[in-house]
Write an enzyme that holds these catalytic residues in place. Structure first.
Site, PDB file in Angstrom:
ATOM      1  N   ASN A 212       0.922  -1.051  -0.079  1.00 10.28           N
ATOM      2  CA  ASN A 212      -0.042   0.042  -0.285  1.00 10.28           C
ATOM      3  C   ASN A 212       0.718   1.228  -0.016  1.00 10.28           C
ATOM      4  O   ASN A 212       0.247   2.417  -0.320  1.00 10.28           O
ATOM      5  CB  ASN A 212      -1.110   0.090   1.253  1.00 10.28           C
TER       6      ASN A 212
ATOM      7  N   THR B  42       3.407  10.970  -3.304  1.00 13.07           N
ATOM      8  CA  THR B  42       3.231  11.480  -4.849  1.00 13.07           C
ATOM      9  C   THR B  42       4.419  12.771  -4.727  1.00 13.07           C
ATOM     10  O   THR B  42       4.867  13.295  -3.799  1.00 13.07           O
ATOM     11  CB  THR B  42       1.787  12.241  -4.835  1.00 13.07           C
TER      12      THR B  42
ATOM     13  N   ASP C 136       3.771  15.489  -7.584  1.00 13.71           N
ATOM     14  CA  ASP C 136       3.248  15.875  -8.890  1.00 13.71           C
ATOM     15  C   ASP C 136       3.694  17.165  -9.388  1.00 13.71           C
ATOM     16  O   ASP C 136       4.034  18.157  -8.879  1.00 13.71           O
ATOM     17  CB  ASP C 136       1.659  16.135  -8.375  1.00 13.71           C
TER      18      ASP C 136
ATOM     19  N   TYR D 153       3.694   8.860 -11.067  1.00 11.73           N
ATOM     20  CA  TYR D 153       2.679   8.122 -10.306  1.00 11.73           C
ATOM     21  C   TYR D 153       2.016   7.295 -11.102  1.00 11.73           C
ATOM     22  O   TYR D 153       1.739   6.236 -10.809  1.00 11.73           O
ATOM     23  CB  TYR D 153       1.921   9.096  -9.480  1.00 11.73           C
TER      24      TYR D 153
ATOM     25  N   GLY E 266     -10.076   5.187  -6.490  1.00  7.70           N
ATOM     26  CA  GLY E 266     -10.137   6.618  -7.165  1.00  7.70           C
ATOM     27  C   GLY E 266      -9.805   7.524  -6.059  1.00  7.70           C
ATOM     28  O   GLY E 266      -8.707   7.304  -5.357  1.00  7.70           O
ATOM     29  N   TYR E 267     -10.133   8.873  -6.096  1.00  4.23           N
ATOM     30  CA  TYR E 267      -9.858   9.806  -5.184  1.00  4.23           C
ATOM     31  C   TYR E 267     -10.783   9.608  -3.829  1.00  4.23           C
ATOM     32  O   TYR E 267     -11.710   9.477  -3.688  1.00  4.23           O
ATOM     33  CB  TYR E 267     -10.318  11.117  -5.847  1.00  4.23           C
ATOM     34  N   ILE E 268      -9.914   9.121  -2.831  1.00  3.12           N
ATOM     35  CA  ILE E 268     -10.205   8.938  -1.542  1.00  3.12           C
ATOM     36  C   ILE E 268      -9.967  10.252  -0.451  1.00  3.12           C
ATOM     37  O   ILE E 268      -8.697  10.764  -0.819  1.00  3.12           O
ATOM     38  CB  ILE E 268      -9.530   7.604  -0.954  1.00  3.12           C
TER      39      ILE E 268
HETATM   40  N1  CAA Z   1      -6.447  18.592 -16.487  1.00  5.09           N
HETATM   41  C1  CAA Z   1      -6.173  19.763 -17.282  1.00  5.09           C
HETATM   42  N2  CAA Z   1      -5.477  20.728 -17.048  1.00  5.09           N
HETATM   43  C2  CAA Z   1      -4.990  20.747 -15.814  1.00  5.09           C
HETATM   44  C3  CAA Z   1      -5.047  19.775 -14.957  1.00  5.09           C
HETATM   45  C4  CAA Z   1      -5.744  18.914 -15.112  1.00  5.09           C
HETATM   46  N3  CAA Z   1      -6.060  17.592 -14.377  1.00  5.09           N
HETATM   47  N4  CAA Z   1      -4.508  20.238 -13.735  1.00  5.09           N
HETATM   48  C5  CAA Z   1      -4.087  21.328 -13.945  1.00  5.09           C
HETATM   49  N5  CAA Z   1      -4.284  21.749 -15.017  1.00  5.09           N
HETATM   50  C6  CAA Z   1      -3.740  22.821 -15.717  1.00  5.09           C
HETATM   51  C7  CAA Z   1      -4.035  24.207 -14.900  1.00  5.09           C
HETATM   52  O1  CAA Z   1      -5.685  24.458 -14.835  1.00  5.09           O
HETATM   53  C8  CAA Z   1      -3.295  25.270 -15.594  1.00  5.09           C
HETATM   54  O2  CAA Z   1      -3.882  25.730 -16.551  1.00  5.09           O
HETATM   55  P1  CAA Z   1      -3.741  27.241 -16.902  1.00  5.09           P
HETATM   56  O3  CAA Z   1      -2.347  27.399 -17.059  1.00  5.09           O
HETATM   57  O4  CAA Z   1      -4.703  27.734 -18.059  1.00  5.09           O
HETATM   58  O5  CAA Z   1      -4.230  28.098 -15.855  1.00  5.09           O
HETATM   59  C9  CAA Z   1      -2.029  24.469 -15.901  1.00  5.09           C
HETATM   60  O6  CAA Z   1      -2.620  23.000 -16.081  1.00  5.09           O
HETATM   61  C10 CAA Z   1      -0.903  24.343 -14.937  1.00  5.09           C
HETATM   62  O7  CAA Z   1       0.059  24.165 -15.566  1.00  5.09           O
HETATM   63  P2  CAA Z   1       1.448  24.090 -15.155  1.00  5.09           P
HETATM   64  O8  CAA Z   1       2.400  23.737 -15.694  1.00  5.09           O
HETATM   65  O9  CAA Z   1       1.581  25.671 -14.525  1.00  5.09           O
HETATM   66  O10 CAA Z   1       1.426  23.381 -13.507  1.00  5.09           O
HETATM   67  P3  CAA Z   1       1.961  23.483 -12.234  1.00  5.09           P
HETATM   68  O11 CAA Z   1       3.425  23.423 -12.001  1.00  5.09           O
HETATM   69  O12 CAA Z   1       1.172  24.755 -11.479  1.00  5.09           O
HETATM   70  O13 CAA Z   1       1.769  21.962 -11.774  1.00  5.09           O
HETATM   71  C11 CAA Z   1       0.074  20.309 -10.860  1.00  5.09           C
HETATM   72  C12 CAA Z   1       0.316  21.746 -11.541  1.00  5.09           C
HETATM   73  C13 CAA Z   1       1.015  20.128  -9.820  1.00  5.09           C
HETATM   74  C14 CAA Z   1       0.054  19.199 -11.789  1.00  5.09           C
HETATM   75  C15 CAA Z   1      -1.166  20.509  -9.950  1.00  5.09           C
HETATM   76  O14 CAA Z   1      -2.316  20.853 -11.271  1.00  5.09           O
HETATM   77  C16 CAA Z   1      -1.648  19.363  -9.439  1.00  5.09           C
HETATM   78  O15 CAA Z   1      -1.429  19.092  -8.266  1.00  5.09           O
HETATM   79  N6  CAA Z   1      -2.880  18.667  -9.845  1.00  5.09           N
HETATM   80  C17 CAA Z   1      -3.469  17.540  -9.325  1.00  5.09           C
HETATM   81  C18 CAA Z   1      -2.648  16.333  -9.829  1.00  5.09           C
HETATM   82  C19 CAA Z   1      -3.500  14.988  -9.160  1.00  5.09           C
HETATM   83  O16 CAA Z   1      -4.580  14.751  -9.537  1.00  5.09           O
HETATM   84  N7  CAA Z   1      -2.816  14.452  -8.327  1.00  5.09           N
HETATM   85  C20 CAA Z   1      -3.513  13.349  -7.447  1.00  5.09           C
HETATM   86  C21 CAA Z   1      -2.966  13.265  -6.151  1.00  5.09           C
HETATM   87  S1  CAA Z   1      -4.029  12.134  -5.165  1.00  5.09           S
HETATM   88  C22 CAA Z   1      -3.301  10.633  -5.598  1.00  5.09           C
HETATM   89  O17 CAA Z   1      -2.461  10.496  -6.126  1.00  5.09           O
HETATM   90  C23 CAA Z   1      -3.887   9.325  -4.957  1.00  5.09           C
HETATM   91  C24 CAA Z   1      -4.870   8.681  -6.140  1.00  5.09           C
HETATM   92  O18 CAA Z   1      -4.319   7.438  -6.411  1.00  5.09           O
HETATM   93  C25 CAA Z   1      -5.936   9.148  -6.771  1.00  5.09           C
END
Ligand code: CAA
Length: 241
Positions: free
Chosen positions: A82, A86, A88, A147, A178-180
């Site tokens: 488990n 991350t 990210d 990831y 999924g997202y927990i």
């Molecule tokens: N889909 C489409 N666009 C997205 C996006 C997505 N899922 N996430 C971010 N973007 C977009 C933003 O809206 C932003 O757009 P604009 O520039 O037009 O405003 C752009 O991407 C940001 O790009 P950057 O290159 O500036 O990215 P950043 O350096 O700010 O990093 C990130 C962004 C760290 C990826 C942040 O978006 C993030 O943390 N996203 C979430 C990622 C995620 O879902 N992680 C899951 C964690 S939980 C987990 O992993 C458990 C599990 O198993 C489910």
């Protein structure tokens, strides 16, 4: 149920719920953790479950940690891989450190632990190996090349190990949550969670850690012996495989 389980990353988040779900079905649980002593001690006091600190990304540490568990508690019948982290970043901003940390902790860890229990399971003719993958290993996710690769890798690992062990009374399955509602998901920027994630979950809510704990309890049971090599998805309908 007279079985012994090791749950990696078993003191917090989904791991906490897995450890307690297994305990509730009568399994003796050893919960591994990597670094957060405070959380691990609180977990031990709350649940009465023994905790073992070692780095799942380090093969020799796993070998020693598992030997310690087997000396203290007994042979491991159920292994739940488990532990996960991350880092990210979009790929164009990802450094080798971000890649390597996630691949080591989330994927190589499954080799490091499973390799150290598999011979005993084969000799005893029983085992349950459950790998916690992710929806993001199935569908990919913006910001998670590392990831998603690790979690997809766990599904391939699951299928290969399932084939190798099916005739030995051992099952190997994956669960793709999924997202927990855990600290990991709460660390996602709120505006991303609200605009890019929550609207795409048909149930309209995050999952609860206990909902994954119950999936593990099912696959770990003696009665689940005909299920192997499968991936059980639990994601509120966000991605249907
Ligand atoms: N889909 C489409 N666009 C997205 C996006 C997505 N899922 N996430 C971010 N973007 C977009 C933003 O809206 C932003 O757009 P604009 O520039 O037009 O405003 C752009 O991407 C940001 O790009 P950057 O290159 O500036 O990215 P950043 O350096 O700010 O990093 C990130 C962004 C760290 C990826 C942040 O978006 C993030 O943390 N996203 C979430 C990622 C995620 O879902 N992680 C899951 C964690 S939980 C987990 O992993 C458990 C599990 O198993 C489910």
């Amino acid at each position: 149920m007279d079985r012994i389980a090791l749950v990696t990353g078993g003191t917090r988040g989904i791991g906490h719920a897995i450890s307690t779900a297994l305990k509730d079905m009568g399994v003796t649980v050893a919960a591994n953790y990597g670094g957060n002593d405070e959380a691990a001690n609180a977990f031990r006091e709350e649940t009465g479950i023994a905790v073992f600190k070692f780095d799942v990304g380090d093969f020799e540490a796993c070998k020693a940690g598992i030997a310690q568990i087997e000396a203290d508690i007994g042979s491991i019948d159920i292994l739940v891989n488990n532990a996960g982290i991350t880092r990210d970043k979009p790929l164009h901003k990802m450094d080798p450190d971000h890649w390597n940390a996630v691949i080591t902790t989330n994927l190589s860890s499954a080799f490091n632990t499973t390799r150290n229990v598999i011979e005993g399971m084969r000799e005893r003719g029983f085992g349950r190996i459950i790998n916690i993958s992710s929806i993001n290993g199935q569908k990919g996710q913006f910001g998670q090349a590392n990831y998603s690769a690790a979690k997809a890798g766990l599904i391939g690992f699951t299928k290969a190990v399932a084939l190798e062990t099916a005739a030995k009374g051992i099952t190997c399955n994956a669960i793709a949550p999924g997202y927990i509602a855990t600290e990991m998901v709460k660390a996602v920027p709120e505006e991303i969670l609200n605009s890019k994630i929550l609207p795409f979950i048909p149930t309209g809510r995050l999952g609860e850690p206990e909902e994954i704990g119950r999936c593990v309890a099912f696959l770990a049971s003696d009665e689940a012996g005909f299920i192997t090599g499968s991936t059980l998805t639990a994601n509120g309908g966000q991605y249907m495989t």
